[in-house]
Structures are given as C-alpha cells and as structure tokens.
Design an enzyme around this catalytic site. Structure first.
Site, short mmCIF file in Angstrom:
data_model
loop_
_atom_site.label_atom_id
_atom_site.label_comp_id
_atom_site.label_asym_id
_atom_site.label_seq_id
_atom_site.Cartn_x
_atom_site.Cartn_y
_atom_site.Cartn_z
N HIS A 342 0.80 -1.22 0.00
CA HIS A 342 0.00 0.00 0.00
C HIS A 342 0.84 1.27 0.00
O HIS A 342 0.33 2.32 -0.39
CB HIS A 342 -0.95 0.01 1.20
N GLY A 343 2.07 1.21 0.43
CA GLY A 343 2.86 2.42 0.39
C GLY A 343 4.13 2.35 1.19
O GLY A 343 4.31 1.46 2.04
#
Length: 494
Positions: A342-343
C-alpha cells in the site's frame, strides 16, 4: 504519505482523467460508440481498447506510458519464451527475469526513498550520522495494480495454468484495460485475457446493470467518500484539541471514506467493463457486515487478497504446514507484504501487522472459515451473536484504519491515547456539523444491508419502474450537488 486528497502538491493525480470528471463523461460515451461500431472484428476492437487506454492513462502524464508498454513487452516476450522452453531451469530463469523487471521498476518508483531514509535512520540509531540519498520521484499512478496484473500472467504461464498468448494486441489490452487500469480490480490473466479473444455482442440488460453499477459507485465516491474526507482531514489535523466522541467519529468517517472511495471506484470500473461486454471480478462484498476478521478479508479488496493468497500464502505452505510457528510466519508475511504494497510508510506496515494479529487467533483455532455465507442470509435482521460479531469486527477495523490514515506511527498512537485519556464529553459535540454526514452513512448502511445478497444494491432491480427512476434521479441530483469536489481516488496513490 497522507491521505488528504485535497492538497494539490501532494497529488499530481488530480490532473488524471478521473471517473468523476467532465473529461471522463465525454470520453466514456465516445469510446462506447466507437467500440460497438466495430462489429465482429476482435483485433480492431482490441486495438481500440489499447489506444483509448493509453489515452486515458496518458492524460495524467504521457511519459509514464513507457512503463506500461515496457512491462507489457517484457512479459509478453517472456510468456512466449516460456511456451517454447522445455527445460525447467530455463523456465525458472525466465520467471525470475519477469519478477526482477517488474518488481524492480515498482521498487524503484515506490520504495527507493523509503529504503534510503530507513537506512539512514537505522545508522543514526547506532550513532552513525549520514544524510539519506533521495530522489524527487513521482509515483506512477496505478503502478502497483498493473504490475501485479501482468505478473499473474507470467506466474501462471510458468505454473502451466494457462497457455502463453500469441496475440500481442490482446495481451496489451489485458494489461492496460482502462476501466481497471489504475485502481483495479487486479484481474488474473486466466479470467480476463480470454475475454479479449471473444466476439462480444451488445447485451442491453448487461449494459443497464453496468450503468446502475456506475451510478452506485459514483454515489459512494462523490456523496459518501468526498463528504467524509473534509471531516476526516479536520479531525486528524487537530486531534489534540478534539473531544473523544469526535476522535471516535474521525476513525469511523475514515472507514467509510476509504470504503466509499475504493469500492466506489471498483463499482465504476466493473460497471464500465459491463458496457463493453467484459466481466470483471467483484472486489468488495459488503465487508463492514463481516462477523470476524477472516470474513472481512474475504470481502475487502478481494482481488488483492486472493492475489496474495494464491501467489504468496499458498506457496509458503499456507496453514497446512508442519508447525504453528510456520503458520504464524505465513500469516504475518501475507499481511505485512500487503501493508507494504500500500505504500512506503511504516504506518502501512504496522497496519498490516495489526491485521495479522487480528487474523492469527482465527486461523490457529481453525475458525477462519466459520462465516462463509452472507450474514443473516434468510432473515431481515442478524442474531445478537452476529450483530456482536459485526460490531467487534468493525471496531477492530476502525482501530487499524487509524494507523493507515495517520502521518506516522507516533501520531496514530497519540490519536488513540487522546481517545482513551479524554472523557466522553458530548457537550463539545456539534450535531449540526456532523449530522448530514452521519445521515449519509446511515443511508448507505441501510441500503447495502437490505441488498447485501446482490453483487451491488441496484443489480437487476425488480422495483416498479416509477420507483426505480425516482431513485436514479435522486442519486443523480446528490452526485451533481456534491460533484464540485472532484477529489482524486485514494488508491491512485498505491
């Protein structure tokens, strides 16, 4: 990385052709007409899809089209080479080449600065002060999605689950298909690629359902998510001065912001694909009605959850391994990698680890498949046990979302501490400020509960025509009334 979606310096994606933009409102009908004017010519239809998909993506920044084209060329070529190779070692080297190329590109654009800064922090922790070497890197929109989609092709060809395609145009269309290019669903080659070899005929009922799903997706995005967003930003930016009830609401608002935003995108993508005769997988199945965390993850971002299950969890041995320690390792791996996907922020990794902790007791006690059917399948209301399970699962999910939304782990813990240390003082709670957003959330929950047996609430509606069109009109009015935000989609960042 902050999920504000309101600061132009944080998101270059504001200049993308968003599903909720005027540009897309012109783009979609034009492509629809052109596509169905090309009758019984599959190759030309696929070429049109490639061209308009590249236009759709290049609207953000045409320079990054090179990444999609390069990835497509590499995996198409590797797939064909695998098909010709009979030596298992050659096939494995080809697979490693695909993994190294795709994950290398993803790693550079998404994680280069994260690793250099984390290394500098680690060195500082042992007394060695160094300046991290960072680059001004713009994250290509949707890179995580199309990278995983094309990787599924080479992995499945390697496993001999599918045959490599000879049709380069169909393959390029599969990788770049514009409805789901930048935020999913992440389709498998075995499911979507064959659809580009079929001659689609226009189905009016399917198209009607597609339009209904697009309308519902726009409602969730524009009316629900975009109204929750400013409340979330205001609460998280000023959490030190907010009373506990407002902080609790902030977590709930974000839960519905990210749900309305991401599931809304998925609905629009799936509905758009229906207009062209394509069937994309369901990506959300009313996850906030889940009775435990295992059920939640079967219903939230289904295309990514099943991707990690099939390409990471099961190859590691899943739950059918020789010791419980290995089960713990496998569960931790899938959730931590999911968080990292996700990041490039420790908050996402912590969020993944927290969900692993939620999930572990269920899988160790072999209770992870206890709730396979829809809640209260034959009843209007859930039982007390089911309702308690839904509330507990939602509460745990909201707690995890605080880490997902926070700027850093310290802020997330501080936010939670402010909830626990402050009294439940409702005297500073302004009903007028929150009433309309709460009402919208309640309406969403009620509509989805009544229609939870369907893929989406407006699917194959049997309501009288007058009532149906009244609902369509109300939804259109609400969307238009709230459409001035023109906010980007959260998952464009991933």
């Amino acid at each position: 990385m902050r999920l504000r979606l309101s600061h132009p310096l944080e998101l270059p994606y504001l200049y993308s052709m968003l599903f909720n933009s005027i540009e897309y409102l012109i783009f979609l009908p034009t492509v629809f007409i052109l596509y169905w004017l090309i009758q019984d010519k599959i190759w030309w239809r696929n070429l049109l899809i490639v061209a308009v998909s590249y236009l759709f993506y290049g609207w953000w920044d045409w320079r990054f089209l090179g990444l999609i084209i390069f990835s497509s060329v590499v995996d198409y070529s590797i797939g064909r080479a695998m098909g010709r190779a009979s030596d298992a070692r050659v096939r494995k080297r080809l697979l490693y080449m695909s993994l190294a190329t795709n994950l290398g590109i993803l790693g550079f654009f998404k994680y280069f600065n994260f690793f250099t800064e984390s290394f500098a922090d680690a060195m500082q922790g042992v007394g060695v002060a160094i300046d991290p070497f960072t680059l001004s890197i713009v994250l290509p929109v949707g890179i995580s999605f199309y990278t995983f989609q094309t990787l599924s092709y080479t992995i499945d060809v390697y496993r001999k689950k599918i045959e490599p395609t000879e049709d380069v145009v169909a393959f390029f269309a599969f990788v770049s298909f514009f409805p789901q290019l930048v935020a999913g669903p992440i389709e498998r080659a075995s499911r979507l690629l064959p659809q580009f070899s079929q001659s689609h005929t226009f189905d009016l009922n399917n198209a009607k359902n597609g339009l209904r799903q697009i309308l519902w997706g726009l409602f969730k995005k524009v009316v629900i998510a975009d109204n929750c967003a400013p409340m979330v930003n205001q609460i998280f930016d000023n959490y030190e001065t907010q009373p506990a009830p407002v902080l609790l609401l902030g977590a709930v608002y974000f839960a519905f912001q990210i749900y309305g935003d991401f599931s809304g995108y998925s609905d629009i993508a799936i509905g758009t694909a229906r207009l062209f005769g394509f069937k994309l997988m369901q990506n959300f199945a009313y996850p906030y009605f889940a009775r435990d965390m295992a059920e939640f993850w079967r219903r939230w971002h289904i295309s990514l959850s099943t991707w990690f299950r099939d390409y990471l969890y099961i190859p590691l041995g899943g739950s059918r391994v020789s010791s419980q320690w290995l089960v713990v390792r496998n569960v931790a791996a899938i959730f931590i990698v999911s968080g990292f996907w996700h990041g490039a922020n420790w908050t996402f990794i912590f969020w993944g680890a927290l969900n692993a902790l939620y999930f572990l007791p269920l899988i160790l006690r072999k209770k992870n498949r206890s709730n396979l059917e829809i809640v209260a399948a034959d009843k209007m209301l859930p039982s007390l046990r089911e309702f308690s399970g839904i509330l507990l699962t939602f509460a745990l999910t909201c707690l995890a979302w605080i880490f997902f939304r926070a700027e850093n782990i310290a802020q997330a813990f501080d936010y939670i501490l402010h909830i626990t240390h402050l009294s439940m003082d409702f005297s500073r709670f302004n009903v007028i400020n929150h009433g309309s957003v709460i009402a919208l959330i309640v309406i969403l929950v009620l509509v989805e509960w009544v229609n939870r047996r369907k893929e989406f609430p407006m699917q194959n509606s049997t309501l009288p025509v007058v009532i149906r069109w009244a609902i369509y009109l109300i939804l259109c009015i609400l969307i238009l009334a709230n459409g001035d935000n023109n906010d980007s989609f959260i998952y464009f960042q991933f």
